[in-house]
Design an enzyme around this catalytic site. Structure first.
Site: not given
Length: 575
Positions: A270, A299, A317, A319, A321, A447
């Site tokens: 992000c 992580r 991921q 991902d 936005h 997100h």
């Protein structure tokens, strides 16, 4: 019968049996789970599955005795005295966790007493059927520096018939276990010399991943997304500003120092996407912006929770936005939900349910924004007709969210897609756009992850299909099987023809009998096996065997190509 009561009561019976059979047993916890129960023990004797017959026999004796589950409310000092006299040190630690103003309850059946909230069945004789499944290690409180306990897992059922059904489902799940199939099909590995929780994609697994990513990119481009590629590390100041160092540091890897600045490998994408947004001034005419990234993040996960592809330390991921104006928000949510539904259908998942998490007691952002965002999420779900369960107060402090859960071929539900509002990051990073009134406004930020972690998604996909991937996803769609070395040249030519037509194909060049080659191809779940013998080589044909339909007979190569193209088109339009 209430499953939670049944599972929890059976856990107590198991613990009572273990305490009867073995010396110096210290007990910890024994909760019900979604599918059964477990109990944790600290004892000198090392349990193995060979001990299960004796434990189950002792459990059955307790069940046959029909002992009541007796609930008692006691004072803290009474509970402390009881567990201290019994040498139950773990129970004393659990007792210390209970707030001073809380009611302390004990449950007893026969000689066995446990610190427990309940509820339980009326008596042990109400337990119809059970089975112990496995034993594993478990750290006390899940902390690696604490003692290692022994955890026994089991299941209980309302009848022997239901127990047999559950055991059959467990056996099928074991056959489909992605760790086993990943090894058998040579898809991936985890190398201890590199580190636990870090995935090495082998050529066959990497080929599937490439197919998934190609499809993912194509769908996102069609939906008006643009792709971003961002760094794997960022300086400490970035993570301080995003709040990760304040709220998420325990899941981040230690800092590295470069040029007198501290850097961290990224746990999320992000902040990088926000930095791209802030790289220049934005107008309302630029919005909405839909930015997606197959971003690899890292992580820290405790060793004890790592599990094949499903729980890892480094993962990619899918991902995205979405940055938009308030007026665009509902439309963007609808688009995101529709895209998620389309993609899940493409991968063969048709049973999908949704969970809407609303504003918690502590939250950032005004109530008007929360109401508007929540209503937008609800409207998008209504439009798609997905069954929705509202999780009141279950949202993150920075915004409400939709979680989509899919049900696999074994009926198991997996939480996958998330569409999450964020009122926090735009404030932290002072994100703005110029409105049509010439003034600065704060954008909305959503997100969005559809497949989630590619590693976890692949693990679920392997188990959903049992390794027998549909034609469009199979790492090796066809395998050419020459009858003898004399047909190798013809087989090579056929392979090149198929490759040039964009199919994934290989040759079995081993000097094995054709029966062995066919058997191995079936074990490796290859959709099509193409046999080339003297007759086929001479006639320009190929003998075709399909994974499901069996022997399809001989056909010209042109006819085979036409069939394969038609199958590809049919799969592409099936969703």
């Amino acid at each position: 019968m209430d499953n939670e009561k049944l599972f929890h009561s059976t856990a107590h019976v198991m613990a009572a049996a273990v305490c009867r059979l073995f010396a110096n047993v210290r007990i910890d916890i024994g909760p019900a789970t979604d599918s059964g129960f477990y109990y944790d023990f600290d004892m000198e004797y090392r349990l193995t599955p060979d001990d299960f017959d004796a434990i189950e026999a002792a459990m059955q004796d307790i069940i046959d005795a029909d002992l009541p589950f007796e609930r008692r409310e006691v004072s803290r000092s009474e509970a402390e005295t009881l567990f201290r006299e019994r040498g139950q040190t773990y129970k004393l630690e659990r007792l210390a966790d209970i707030p001073d103003d809380a009611v302390i309850t004990l449950y007893q059946c026969g000689d066995f007493v446990d610190l427990c909230r309940g509820p339980h069945l009326e008596s042990t004789g109400r337990i119809p059927a059970f089975k112990l499944l496995s034993v594993a290690g478990s750290y006390f409180r899940g902390i690696e520096t604490n003692p290692m306990l022994q955890r026994i897992y089991g299941i209980a059922a309302v009848s022997q018939k239901e127990l047999r059904r559950q055991l059959a489902a467990i056996e099928e799940a074991q056959k489909r276990d992605h760790r086993r199939l990943g090894r058998e099909l040579d898809l991936y590995s985890i190398q201890e010399d590199v580190g636990p929780g870090l995935i090495h994609w082998h050529p066959r697994g990497a080929r599937i991943r490439a197919v998934i990513e190609d499809y993912w990119r194509r769908e996102h481009f069609r939906e008006g997304y643009e792709l971003l590629y961002t760094p794997h590390i960022g300086c400490a100041e970035l993570w301080e500003k995003s709040g990760h160092l304040g709220f998420y540091a325990q899941n981040m890897y230690s800092a590295m120092r470069v040029d007198d600045r501290e850097y961290y490998v990224k746990p999320m994408n992000c902040p990088f996407h926000i930095q791209v947004y802030k790289s220049r001034n934005r107008s309302y005419r630029d919005l909405p912006l839909r930015w997606a990234e197959m971003g690899t993040v890292y992580r820290y996960e405790k060793t004890g929770v790592l599990h094949g592809l499903l729980r890892v330390r480094g993962f990619t991921q899918d991902d995205a936005h979405i940055i938009c104006t308030p007026d665009q928000m509902i439309t963007e949510i609808r688009r995101a939900v529709r895209l998620a539904m389309r993609m899940w259908g493409r991968f063969g998942f048709t049973e999908i349910s949704a969970y809407l998490a609303t504003r918690p007691a502590k939250a950032v952002g005004g109530s008007e924004r929360w109401d508007q965002a929540t209503q937008g999420l609800e409207a998008a779900l209504r439009e798609t007709g997905i069954t929705c369960t509202v999780d009141e107060g279950g949202g993150a402090f920075y915004g409400p969210k939709i979680d989509l859960k899919v049900r696999d071929a074994l009926g198991r539900e997996w939480q996958m897609s998330t569409i999450q509002f964020d009122f926090n990051m735009p404030e932290r990073f002072d994100m703005n756009y110029t409105g049509d009134d010439g003034k600065m406004h704060r954008p909305y930020m959503i997100h969005r992850a559809l497949l989630g972690s590619l590693e976890r998604f692949m693990g679920i996909l392997i188990e959903h299909y049992g390794g027998a991937f549909p034609f469009w996803l199979a790492p090796e769609q066809m395998r050419v099987l020459p009858l003898t070395d004399k047909q190798l040249t013809v087989a090579e030519t056929l392979m090149e023809q198929l490759r040039q037509a964009d199919f994934r194909v290989a040759i079995d060049r081993r000097s094995e009998k054709i029966g062995a080659k066919i058997r191995d191809g079936r074990l490796e779940r290859i959709p099509y096996l193409l046999v080339v013998g003297p007759r086929e080589a001479e006639s320009g044909q190929v003998a075709v065997r399909n994974r499901e339909a069996g022997d399809l007979g001989a056909m010209p190569v042109a006819a085979l190509l036409e069939k394969l193209r038609a199958e590809t088109v049919a799969e592409e339009t099936a969703d």
